[in-house]
Design an enzyme around this catalytic site. Structure first.
Site, PDB file in Angstrom:
ATOM      1  CG  ASP A 174      -1.885   1.097   0.944  1.00 20.79           C
ATOM      2  OD1 ASP A 174      -2.648   1.502   0.223  1.00 20.79           O
ATOM      3  OD2 ASP A 174      -1.760   1.934   2.149  1.00 20.79           O
ATOM      4  CB  CYS A 206      -2.843   0.895  -2.573  1.00 17.23           C
ATOM      5  SG  CYS A 206      -2.935   2.649  -3.204  1.00 17.23           S
ATOM      6  CG  ASN A 207      -9.271   1.187  -3.648  1.00 22.53           C
ATOM      7  OD1 ASN A 207     -10.299   0.419  -4.558  1.00 22.53           O
ATOM      8  ND2 ASN A 207      -9.140   1.021  -2.301  1.00 22.53           N
ATOM      9  CB  THR A 208      -4.468   5.291  -5.696  1.00 21.76           C
ATOM     10  OG1 THR A 208      -5.381   5.748  -4.784  1.00 21.76           O
ATOM     11  CG2 THR A 208      -4.164   6.339  -6.587  1.00 21.76           C
ATOM     12  CD  GLU A 267      -2.160   8.728   6.176  1.00 23.97           C
ATOM     13  OE1 GLU A 267      -0.961   9.371   6.510  1.00 23.97           O
ATOM     14  OE2 GLU A 267      -2.116   7.764   5.728  1.00 23.97           O
ATOM     15  CB  CYS A 270     -10.158   4.980  -0.371  1.00 24.54           C
ATOM     16  SG  CYS A 270      -8.498   5.689   0.523  1.00 24.54           S
TER      17      CYS A 270
HETATM   18  N1  DGL Z   1      -4.175   4.029  -0.126  1.00 23.99           N
HETATM   19  C1  DGL Z   1      -4.974   4.669  -0.738  1.00 23.99           C
HETATM   20  C2  DGL Z   1      -6.071   4.206  -1.849  1.00 23.99           C
HETATM   21  O1  DGL Z   1      -6.437   3.050  -1.555  1.00 23.99           O
HETATM   22  C3  DGL Z   1      -5.371   5.838  -0.184  1.00 23.99           C
HETATM   23  C4  DGL Z   1      -3.915   6.749   0.478  1.00 23.99           C
HETATM   24  C5  DGL Z   1      -3.164   7.279  -0.729  1.00 23.99           C
HETATM   25  O2  DGL Z   1      -3.650   8.321  -1.395  1.00 23.99           O
HETATM   26  O3  DGL Z   1      -2.131   7.023  -1.016  1.00 23.99           O
HETATM   27  O4  DGL Z   1      -6.494   4.623  -2.703  1.00 23.99           O
END
Ligand code: DGL
Length: 272
Positions: free
Chosen positions: A9, A72-74, A157, A191
């Protein structure tokens, strides 16, 4: 050599996914890598997310991982396809990298009675359109409304996810997504950080709304994947070990990790 399952992640958030995976499949060894030094990914370009993610995946391969999950979704939205199609064939054709978007889109339609769902995610995930494209493959009739919630990751965060200050930004995005259609009956927290806002989100959604976190969906999908790929499964070592790596300060990681993982951890620093 120890061959753990790698979980990657951009920072702490993927620990919400690892937590569910470990609960479901405790027997395997896991190595978690959080790229805290370069987080957040959600505001970064396609190329940057791809380069950072690839670098971390390569490191996990070097540590013996046969299978890496992009929690991580992104990163799943912006890097996974390139890694699967361009990098794996030349780097390690016997290894696998999976994301969190596909498992979620395979089942999301089964949760909605009205056929209308909302996707709450980072701006990067929303603009990639990955959810819209993938959902179309499995549930072409489903109406999908996306909402980028750029303030939600910083709220989490900074430990503000339960504070009165969070109300404004949570309500703002819930109102915006619901403004698309009052028939939306399912909201996906797309997310890693958003499950920590669950109680806050519940305060602002209409009664009866289904709010989906991804951790258990990804864990169930992994069970299924390992059953369908016995040769790969046999290469994943089963010693019940957990290793935590961060590209930033281990002390900071350990302090924050408890919130996301639900128990204390001891991480080590990784210099990339
Ligand atoms: N882990 C990211 C997601 O799931 C969220 C945190 C980030 O923007 O790095 O999209």
């Amino acid at each position: 050599m120890n061959q753990p399952i790698g979980v990657f992640d951009s920072g702490y958030g993927g620990l919400t996914v690892l937590r569910e995976i470990v609960r479901t499949l405790p027997q395997y060894d896991y190595v978690y890598l959080g790229d805290n030094a370069r987080t957040p990914y959600g505001t970064r370009s396609f190329d940057t997310v791809y380069q950072y993610t690839l670098e971390c995946v390569r490191h996990l391969f070097d540590r013996g991982c046969r299978l890496v999950i992009l929690a991580c979704n992104t990163a799943s939205a912006k890097a996974l396809r390139n890694i699967q199609q361009l990098d794996l064939p030349r780097l390690a054709s016997d290894r696998r990298v999976l994301g969190v978007i596909r498992p979620t889109t395979e089942v999301i339609g089964t949760y909605s009675q009205t056929g209308e769902v909302g996707i709450l995610a980072t701006r990067g995930t929303v603009t990639s359109e990955s959810y819209v494209v993938e959902i179309e493959k499995f549930f072409p009739e489903l109406r999908v409304f996306q909402e980028a919630c750029p303030m939600w990751v910083p709220l989490v965060e900074n430990g503000e996810y339960n504070s009165p200050g969070a109300d404004y930004f949570v309500k703002q995005h819930i109102d915006r997504v619901m403004a698309h259609s009052s028939r939306i009956d399912t909201l996906l927290l797309a997310c890693t950080h958003y499950p920590l806002l669950l109680e806050k989100i519940r305060q602002f959604v209409p009664p009866g709304m289904t709010i989906l976190s991804q951790g258990h969906i990804v864990a169930d999908s992994l069970v299924n994947y390992l059953q369908r790929h016995p040769a790969l499964e046999a290469q994943c070592s089963q010693g019940g070990q957990r290793t935590f790596l961060t590209t930033d300060s281990p002390a900071d990681f350990d302090r924050q990790a408890t919130v996301f993982y639900g128990e204390s951890v001891q991480s080590a620093h990784l210099a990339l």
